[in-house]
Design an enzyme around this catalytic site. Structure first.
Site, PDB file in Angstrom:
ATOM      1  N   ASN A  28      36.782  39.786  15.432  1.00  0.00           N
ATOM      2  CA  ASN A  28      36.612  39.961  16.871  1.00  0.00           C
ATOM      3  C   ASN A  28      35.437  39.102  17.270  1.00  0.00           C
ATOM      4  OD1 ASN A  28      36.218  40.866  19.479  1.00  0.00           O
ATOM      5  ND2 ASN A  28      35.365  42.847  18.884  1.00  0.00           N
ATOM      6  N   GLY A  29      35.653  38.119  18.144  1.00  0.00           N
ATOM      7  CA  GLY A  29      34.556  37.246  18.553  1.00  0.00           C
ATOM      8  C   GLY A  29      35.018  35.804  18.603  1.00  0.00           C
TER       9      GLY A  29
ATOM     10  N   ARG B 293      41.566  47.694  23.700  1.00  0.00           N
ATOM     11  CA  ARG B 293      40.592  46.614  23.533  1.00  0.00           C
ATOM     12  C   ARG B 293      41.249  45.234  23.539  1.00  0.00           C
ATOM     13  NH1 ARG B 293      35.684  48.148  21.655  1.00  0.00           N
ATOM     14  NH2 ARG B 293      35.366  46.018  20.997  1.00  0.00           N
TER      15      ARG B 293
ATOM     16  N   LYS C 236      40.529  47.109  41.866  1.00  0.00           N
ATOM     17  CA  LYS C 236      41.474  48.071  41.253  1.00  0.00           C
ATOM     18  C   LYS C 236      42.902  47.632  41.519  1.00  0.00           C
ATOM     19  CE  LYS C 236      39.505  49.713  39.124  1.00  0.00           C
ATOM     20  NZ  LYS C 236      38.125  49.817  38.783  1.00  0.00           N
TER      21      LYS C 236
ATOM     22  N   GLU D 283      43.852  44.300  39.604  1.00  0.00           N
ATOM     23  CA  GLU D 283      43.915  44.307  38.133  1.00  0.00           C
ATOM     24  C   GLU D 283      45.090  45.110  37.579  1.00  0.00           C
ATOM     25  OE1 GLU D 283      40.499  45.791  35.920  1.00  0.00           O
ATOM     26  OE2 GLU D 283      40.149  47.352  37.401  1.00  0.00           O
TER      27      GLU D 283
ATOM     28  N   LYS E 101      39.713  46.181  27.660  1.00  0.00           N
ATOM     29  CA  LYS E 101      38.748  47.140  28.185  1.00  0.00           C
ATOM     30  C   LYS E 101      37.314  46.641  28.088  1.00  0.00           C
ATOM     31  CE  LYS E 101      37.434  51.103  29.806  1.00  0.00           C
ATOM     32  NZ  LYS E 101      37.569  51.249  31.264  1.00  0.00           N
TER      33      LYS E 101
ATOM     34  N   GLU F 163      35.504  47.208  45.140  1.00  0.00           N
ATOM     35  CA  GLU F 163      36.071  47.966  44.024  1.00  0.00           C
ATOM     36  C   GLU F 163      37.557  48.269  44.278  1.00  0.00           C
ATOM     37  OE1 GLU F 163      35.184  48.558  41.121  1.00  0.00           O
ATOM     38  OE2 GLU F 163      36.266  50.319  40.441  1.00  0.00           O
TER      39      GLU F 163
ATOM     40  N   HIS G 241      35.020  35.968  60.152  1.00  0.00           N
ATOM     41  CA  HIS G 241      34.499  34.630  59.846  1.00  0.00           C
ATOM     42  C   HIS G 241      35.406  33.865  58.897  1.00  0.00           C
ATOM     43  CE1 HIS G 241      30.786  35.399  61.993  1.00  0.00           C
ATOM     44  NE2 HIS G 241      30.789  36.607  61.452  1.00  0.00           N
TER      45      HIS G 241
END
Ligand code: M6R
Length: 616
Positions: A100-101, A27, A493, A496, A611, A489, A512
């Site tokens: 958290n925040g 996290r 992948k 990241e 995450k 996607e 183009h």
């Protein structure tokens, strides 16, 4: 973003909290820290870097005491330093807090607290919150029978704007933790003679399966004997205890080098779980238990609007293609973060869907609230049961793929594609799709786990390709129609987890502008399906080849590619249009994974990422 763990019980809290932090590290992993109650004061250990470092480099594990809190950080306010790591202590040393925040009005509060003599050691908004609790605690006695500590937390939270999931301890209250949430998830685990608090179930499942999901605006008061939940206005809330169905093995590596690898190879079973029980008895359509919308209402819906972020947004683009193709219902797909601030005209009979693995992505949650505020029904496609989005939605579909821990989404993404394909079938059969086309479609979906299994057998060959291509700095991913979002996607992948620059484009759009990037130094990954698009895609490949660009082709079995056109060919099975995006995703997951491994990247915890993104 940020992982929170709290413990009250009879065991040594530091060991349990550090174990929980390790499980929550996906996290956020900029820094880690713990604070343990020790005879009216706090033992604190905190450090920039991973939980591993906290365990090795400090005596954190040696700290005794049976009540404590711990945190893994994903930095928002203030850089990645020891001082900015949580827990924070109030300047009078009475309060310890993890958060958290984001506290949006922290600057004004800090100014006020400075006039009252409070001092600050860090640049964080969290330390401001901590000192404000200390201020209310020392200033105002509680009402009769109330805990003064609990009341100080409530008073503080009534003054703050922004989002929070917090756990707080007070030096005067040796076995108490107060916790509260607004916009950041918190779960209470009710064990045998012990209580645990965490941002998600991964930190709890090794100790108990009984959990209470806290709701926004709720305040939890834990003591060694009991717990109670109330609102910020002190109204009691009756807790609902749920049972977690995930098992501890689900969140372990089980012999794999990384969670990403484990989750890629789990896909056949994960997809099986997503579709279990979701076909009608006559085998011609799909069925869903929790949509909470009648077939008649669904039949009358004339537009669907999908909201999501990241990989889930890519899944929505594939779903758009399938629903428009098979059900002939117009679909709009928005980035959740954009939808909230756009002012687009929306039809009357529009049905909204949010798609989110975690069910906690703040942009998606906020977009969902905005659609509901406007009076629309919103259905949620989520993996994490009991997540904020799942609980606030009007109905929805669970993915049932078990915990996804690698930061790069893999099994959750293909499962979202599968849910999208099931929806397209369901809506199609309500409209023009006939029985036999429905039966054929169902058979195709049932074959997906096996197709994915066969595609996974390509792993050793893809690993070799990855070794040959890991040194490039730029990649293009190109596909058409439903394979264009798969190209997006693939590019996501790769960038990241390997930090290689990559872009996804519709194959024909490449000429183009992006074609200017092509040289021997910029390889292209092409998705090549047999059928009507084959010749068109081959033409795009020729244009790349003419400019000396290297080509990796992910081609279905029947495609006869001109000799020498592709430098590498990855053959995937021929399959039904509805399942092709799922099968075509697997090679790009493997390619990105093996390139990142070759480059010795931290695959499961790539830099700057977390995450679940719970800040705006
Ligand atoms: O939990 P969610 O599905 O809402 O997450 C959305 C994105 O943050 C997520 O898909 C992200 O883009 C992943 N890192 C992609 O691999």
């Amino acid at each position: 973003m940020c992982g929170i763990v709290g413990y009250i019980g009879k065991q040594k809290a530091s060991a349990i909290i550090l174990e929980g932090l390790k499980r929550l590290e996906y996290r956020g992993y900029d820094s880690a820290g713990i604070a343990i109650q020790q005879g009216g004061r706090f033992e604190v250990a905190k450090k920039a870097g991973r939980v591993e470092g906290l365990m090795k480099g400090t005596p954190a594990l040696k700290i005794t005491g049976t009540t404590g809190i711990g945190h893994t950080r994903w930095a928002t306010h203030g850089g990645v330093t020891d001082a900015n790591a949580h827990p924070h202590l109030s300047s009078d040393g009475r309060i310890a807090l993890i958060h958290n925040g984001v506290i949006e009005n922290y600057a004004g509060i800090k100014k006020f607290l400075l006039t009252k003599g409070y001092t600050f050691q860090s640049e964080t908004d969290t330390e401001v919150l901590c000192n404000l609790i200390a201020y209310h605690y020392q200033k105002e006695p509680a009402a009769q029978g109330e805990s003064r500590f609990l009341e100080a937390v409530r008073k503080t939270l009534r003054h703050v704007d922004g989002t929070y999931g917090i756990a707080v301890m007070c030096g005067d209250c040796p076995a108490e933790i107060v916790s509260a949430r607004k916009g950041s998830p918190l779960i209470l685990g009710v064990g045998d003679g012990e209580l645990m608090l965490a941002s998600d179930v991964a930190a709890i499942i090794s100790r108990t399966q009984n959990v209470v999901y806290l709701k926004d605006g709720e305040v939890l008061h834990m003591t060694a004997q009991n717990f109670s939940i109330s609102t910020l206005d002190s109204e009691d809330v009756s807790p609902v205890v749920d049972k977690i169905t995930w098992k501890i093995e689900d969140s372990e590596l089980n012999g794999h080098a990384h969670f990403m690898e484990k989750e890629i190879f789990e896909q056949p079973a994960a997809l099986e779980n997503t579709m279990r029980g979701r076909f009608s008895e006559d085998g011609s359509t799909a069925q869903f238990g929790g949509l909470n919308i009648s077939a008649v209402d669904l039949r009358q819906t004339d537009r669907l609007h999908f909201l999501a972020c990241g990989s889930a947004w890519h899944a929505c683009l594939v779903t758009e293609h399938l629903i428009e193709r098979f059900a002939r219902v117009p679909v709009e797909v928005d980035y959740a973060s954009e939808f909230r601030y756009r002012n687009m005209p929306l039809g009357n009979s529009t049905l909204f869907f949010t798609v989110s693995q975690s069910g906690e992505t703040i942009d998606t949650l906020a977009a969902m609230r905005e659609a509901r505020r406007k009076g629309y029904k919103v259905l949620a496609i989520n993996n994490v049961v009991g997540s904020s989005i799942a609980r606030e939605a009007d109905g929805g579909i669970y993915q049932h793929v078990g915990p996804e821990i690698g930061v790069a989404s893999t099994k959750a993404f293909t499962s979202q594609l599968l849910v999208g394909a099931l929806l397209a079938l369901y809506l199609g059969r309500m409209r023009d799709m006939n029985f036999s086309d429905g039966v054929e479609y169902v058979q195709a979906l049932k074959g997906v786990p096996d197709l994915v299994r066969r595609t996974l057998e390509l792993a050793p060959a893809i690993k070799e390709i990855a070794k040959r291509y890991a040194h490039y700095h730029d990649f293009l991913f190109l596909g058409r129609l439903s394979l264009f979002p798969v190209a997006l996607e693939g590019a996501l992948k790769l960038k990241e987890i390997s930090y290689i620059h990559a872009e996804g484009y519709p194959a024909a759009e490449m000429k183009h502008g992006p074609i200017a990037l092509i040289s021997e130094q910029c390889p292209s990954v092409f998705f090549v399906p047999s059928g009507e698009m084959f010749n068109k895609v081959v033409s795009s490949m020729q244009e790349i080849k003419a400019r000396k660009g290297k080509i990796i082709a992910i081609a279905t079995a029947h495609c006869e590619l001109p000799a020498g056109l592709a430098d590498e060919v990855i053959r995937i099975p021929e399959c039904h249009e509805a399942v092709l995006p799922i099968v075509a995703t697997v090679p790009v997951q493997l390619l990105s994974y093996y390139i990142a491994v070759e480059l010795k990247r931290d695959v499961d915890k790539p830099r700057n990422l977390a995450k679940s993104v719970t800040v705006e």
